[in-house]
Write a protein that holds these residues in place. Structure first.
Motif, PDB file in Angstrom:
ATOM      1  N   GLN A 336      -7.708  -7.407   3.943  1.00  0.00           N
ATOM      2  CA  GLN A 336      -7.786  -7.807   4.849  1.00  0.00           C
ATOM      3  C   GLN A 336      -9.221  -8.765   4.989  1.00  0.00           C
ATOM      4  O   GLN A 336      -9.640  -7.756   5.683  1.00  0.00           O
ATOM      5  CB  GLN A 336      -6.669  -7.556   6.553  1.00  0.00           C
ATOM      6  CG  GLN A 336      -6.049  -8.336   6.812  1.00  0.00           C
ATOM      7  CD  GLN A 336      -5.289  -8.295   7.970  1.00  0.00           C
ATOM      8  OE1 GLN A 336      -5.523  -7.606   8.833  1.00  0.00           O
ATOM      9  NE2 GLN A 336      -4.294  -8.559   8.288  1.00  0.00           N
ATOM     10  N   GLY A 337      -9.182 -10.309   5.544  1.00  0.00           N
ATOM     11  CA  GLY A 337     -10.546 -10.390   5.843  1.00  0.00           C
ATOM     12  C   GLY A 337     -10.722 -11.253   4.161  1.00  0.00           C
ATOM     13  O   GLY A 337     -10.684 -10.606   3.302  1.00  0.00           O
ATOM     14  N   CYS A 362      -0.679  -8.982  -2.881  1.00  0.00           N
ATOM     15  CA  CYS A 362      -1.120 -10.659  -3.158  1.00  0.00           C
ATOM     16  C   CYS A 362       0.148 -10.922  -1.910  1.00  0.00           C
ATOM     17  O   CYS A 362       0.524 -10.162  -1.879  1.00  0.00           O
ATOM     18  CB  CYS A 362      -0.302 -11.295  -3.964  1.00  0.00           C
ATOM     19  SG  CYS A 362      -1.548 -10.990  -5.438  1.00  0.00           S
ATOM     20  N   GLY A 363      -0.551 -12.043  -1.369  1.00  0.00           N
ATOM     21  CA  GLY A 363       0.725 -12.604  -0.107  1.00  0.00           C
ATOM     22  C   GLY A 363      -0.322 -12.494   1.340  1.00  0.00           C
ATOM     23  O   GLY A 363       1.032 -12.380   1.906  1.00  0.00           O
ATOM     24  N   GLY A 364      -0.806 -11.985   1.706  1.00  0.00           N
ATOM     25  CA  GLY A 364      -1.568 -11.754   2.571  1.00  0.00           C
ATOM     26  C   GLY A 364      -0.517 -10.656   3.282  1.00  0.00           C
ATOM     27  O   GLY A 364       0.067  -9.582   3.083  1.00  0.00           O
ATOM     28  N   LYS A 368      -0.309  -2.794   8.555  1.00  0.00           N
ATOM     29  CA  LYS A 368       0.927  -2.354   8.971  1.00  0.00           C
ATOM     30  C   LYS A 368       1.622  -2.807   7.366  1.00  0.00           C
ATOM     31  O   LYS A 368       2.545  -2.153   6.906  1.00  0.00           O
ATOM     32  CB  LYS A 368       1.242  -2.716   9.843  1.00  0.00           C
ATOM     33  CG  LYS A 368       2.218  -1.634  10.730  1.00  0.00           C
ATOM     34  CD  LYS A 368       2.838  -1.401  12.019  1.00  0.00           C
ATOM     35  CE  LYS A 368       4.336  -1.166  12.034  1.00  0.00           C
ATOM     36  NZ  LYS A 368       5.128  -1.583  13.213  1.00  0.00           N
ATOM     37  N   SER A 369       2.304  -4.040   7.693  1.00  0.00           N
ATOM     38  CA  SER A 369       3.543  -4.202   6.695  1.00  0.00           C
ATOM     39  C   SER A 369       2.766  -4.123   5.407  1.00  0.00           C
ATOM     40  O   SER A 369       3.269  -3.848   3.959  1.00  0.00           O
ATOM     41  CB  SER A 369       3.781  -5.557   6.234  1.00  0.00           C
ATOM     42  OG  SER A 369       2.429  -6.859   6.030  1.00  0.00           O
ATOM     43  N   GLN A 370       1.616  -4.264   4.927  1.00  0.00           N
ATOM     44  CA  GLN A 370       0.478  -3.709   3.205  1.00  0.00           C
ATOM     45  C   GLN A 370       0.876  -2.327   3.657  1.00  0.00           C
ATOM     46  O   GLN A 370       1.141  -2.627   1.851  1.00  0.00           O
ATOM     47  CB  GLN A 370      -1.278  -4.529   3.353  1.00  0.00           C
ATOM     48  CG  GLN A 370      -1.167  -6.035   3.272  1.00  0.00           C
ATOM     49  CD  GLN A 370      -2.377  -6.614   2.534  1.00  0.00           C
ATOM     50  OE1 GLN A 370      -2.696  -5.875   2.413  1.00  0.00           O
ATOM     51  NE2 GLN A 370      -3.294  -7.268   4.123  1.00  0.00           N
ATOM     52  N   MET A 371       0.823  -1.881   4.080  1.00  0.00           N
ATOM     53  CA  MET A 371       0.993  -0.203   4.038  1.00  0.00           C
ATOM     54  C   MET A 371       2.309   0.081   3.584  1.00  0.00           C
ATOM     55  O   MET A 371       2.765   1.062   3.317  1.00  0.00           O
ATOM     56  CB  MET A 371       0.292   0.416   5.390  1.00  0.00           C
ATOM     57  CG  MET A 371      -1.271   0.700   5.239  1.00  0.00           C
ATOM     58  SD  MET A 371      -2.119   1.374   3.805  1.00  0.00           S
ATOM     59  CE  MET A 371      -1.564   2.733   3.684  1.00  0.00           C
TER      60      MET A 371
END
Ligand code: ATP
Ligand code: MG
Length: 431
Positions: A336-337, A362-364, A368-371
């Protein structure tokens, strides 16, 4: 109003990822099995000139009469056909490239075939075959070896209960003598024949014996047998094949009515069958076709081969409890960033350089949601890069699988992460 949906063509199936992974596993097993017998791959066009199939398969066969997808190439008016089977194209290629001129060849292919049949379980309009062909071997040893190959593959695939029926079709002269007798027999019972049989009576009477019409079975059982018309050489070849099977302890039964649906066979024919798939029980079929190379314009070359129906075999493996082993990636890359995301692309590529499979987020999305996505992916590790890590040239490495919890989350330099993942994985594999 939404646009109307377009569906796949009837009888032509999508193979979705869960299923396709299973197919990949199947093909891996098949390719290493073929390599263990010295067979080499050949890749052939899906479209061939229509006359190839008419000449190879025979005019009075189910395939040529009603199952071919043929069309005219609008550019030059040539009639083309989606291949309904692979042997004809393989023989064409062998002739065209003189493959069997100076040495024998063992070849195989895996791919789509197309037949305009009534779709049902185990019978589709696009289906797949593994085809295995040997050119330049006249003796029964190679027929025997090809049959035993089948038995080994059933073992490799964990399949039991596939039974073998064999027969011999003799040589053309012997078939002609039998044919004359068969025609008089069928003429005597003409009133019992169905429409197909009546049509085939004079064009291809042997195929009447192949009829699946229950009403004809008694008539077929009493018909003159080809095997009673065979000469010494044909019988010796047949005996030779059986000897190979007996020596290997391979059970089989001789079915004198087994004729196969294609015209090009001579001498040995056989089918492998299961009773676990309903009516579509033949999973593999093959035999010798010594006349075909010459018939298609090549120099006389003995040949034999077989084809397996992939859909039927896969259904059988499923039925026997075969599981898909979904291959999860090794690493899910969370970032992120702006600076972190740029660094993450490079880290992902470095990991892949070392043979580590990476899913790059992909898709930012929030950390929390990426994890969450990382968990769902089944990856063994999350590699996490935020602005903090990026500024320091570091990453956070977090093992994700429950059993891996003994190693906590750790921050290491980006340069070290591949080594760390490899050594942790090796430790766990040793433990
Ligand atoms: P069948 O008697 O079932 O129609 P066939 O004699 O036409 O079979 P071959 O031309 O010998 O079949 O093809 C070899 C194998 O390919 C078959 O044993 C079967 O496993 C598979 N096969 C043939 N046609 C289809 C189809 N339409 N859909 C799925 N598999 C097929
Ligand atoms: Mg058929």
């Amino acid at each position: 109003m939404s646009a109307p949906k377009i569906q796949s063509v009837r009888g032509m199936n999508d193979i979705l990822p869960d299923e396709a992974e299973f197919w990949d596993m199947f093909e891996e097993t098949v390719r290493s099995w073929l390599a263990s017998y010295g067979y080499r791959p050949i890749r052939l066009p899906v479209v061939e000139p229509t006359p190839l199939f008419r000449r190879a398969i025979g005019e009075v066969t189910d395939i040529v009469e009603k199952e071919m997808y043929s069309f005219v190439d609008s550019l030059n008016g040539e009639s083309l056909t989606l291949r309904p089977e692979g042997t004809a194209g393989c023989v064409r290629a062998v002739i065209q490239h003189s493959l069997a001129a100076h040495q024998a060849q063992r070849l195989y292919y895996i791919g789509q075939m197309f037949r305009h049949e009534r779709p049902q379980k185990g019978r589709y309009r696009q289906f797949h075959q593994v085809g295995v062909e040997a050119f330049g071997f006249p003796g029964p040893d190679v027929d025997g070896e090809q049959i035993l190959m089948g038995a080994r593959l059933w073992g490799d695939l964990g399949l039991a209960g596939i039974t073998l029926e064999i027969n011999t079709l003799g040589e053309p002269g012997e078939r002609a003598r039998h044919r004359a007798e068969l025609v008089s027999y069928l003429e005597e019972h003409a009133e019992l024949l169905d429409e197909d049989a009546r049509r085939r009576l004079y064009t291809n009477p042997l195929r009447v014996l192949d009829s699946k019409n229950p009403a004809l079975q008694d008539l077929i059982a009493g018909a003159p047998r080809l095997i009673d018309h065979l000469g010494e050489q044909s019988m010796a070849h047949f005996e030779g094949v059986q000897q190979v099977l007996r020596d290997a302890g391979q059970p089989f039964s001789v079915n004198p009515r087994l004729v196969r649906g294609l015209d090009y066979y001579n001498l040995t024919v056989y089918e492998w069958q299961t009773d676990r798939l309903g009516a579509q029980g033949t999973v593999c079929a093959g035999g010798r076709y010594d006349g075909l190379v010459e018939q298609l314009g090549g120099r006389p070359t003995p040949a034999c081969g077989f084809a397996m129906g992939v859909e039927r075999l896969i259904a059988l493996i499923r039925e026997a409890g075969g599981e898909t082993r979904a291959e999860a990636v090794d690493v899910y890359l969370v970032h992120q960033g702006a600076l972190a995301s740029r660094l993450a692309v490079g880290v992902a590529e470095t990991l892949r350089d070392r043979g580590i499979d990476v899913l790059y987020n992909c898709g930012g999305g929030s950390f929390k949601s990426q994890m969450k996505r990382a968990d769902v992916s089944g990856a063994a590790f999350a590699v996490i890069i935020g602005d903090d890590e990026a500024a320091a040239g570091e990453v956070t490495l977090k093992p994700l699988r429950a059993a891996d919890d003994r190693v906590g989350q750790q921050r290491i330099t980006a340069d070290d992460v591949a080594d760390r993942i490899i050594s942790l994985t090796a430790d766990w594999e040793d433990a």
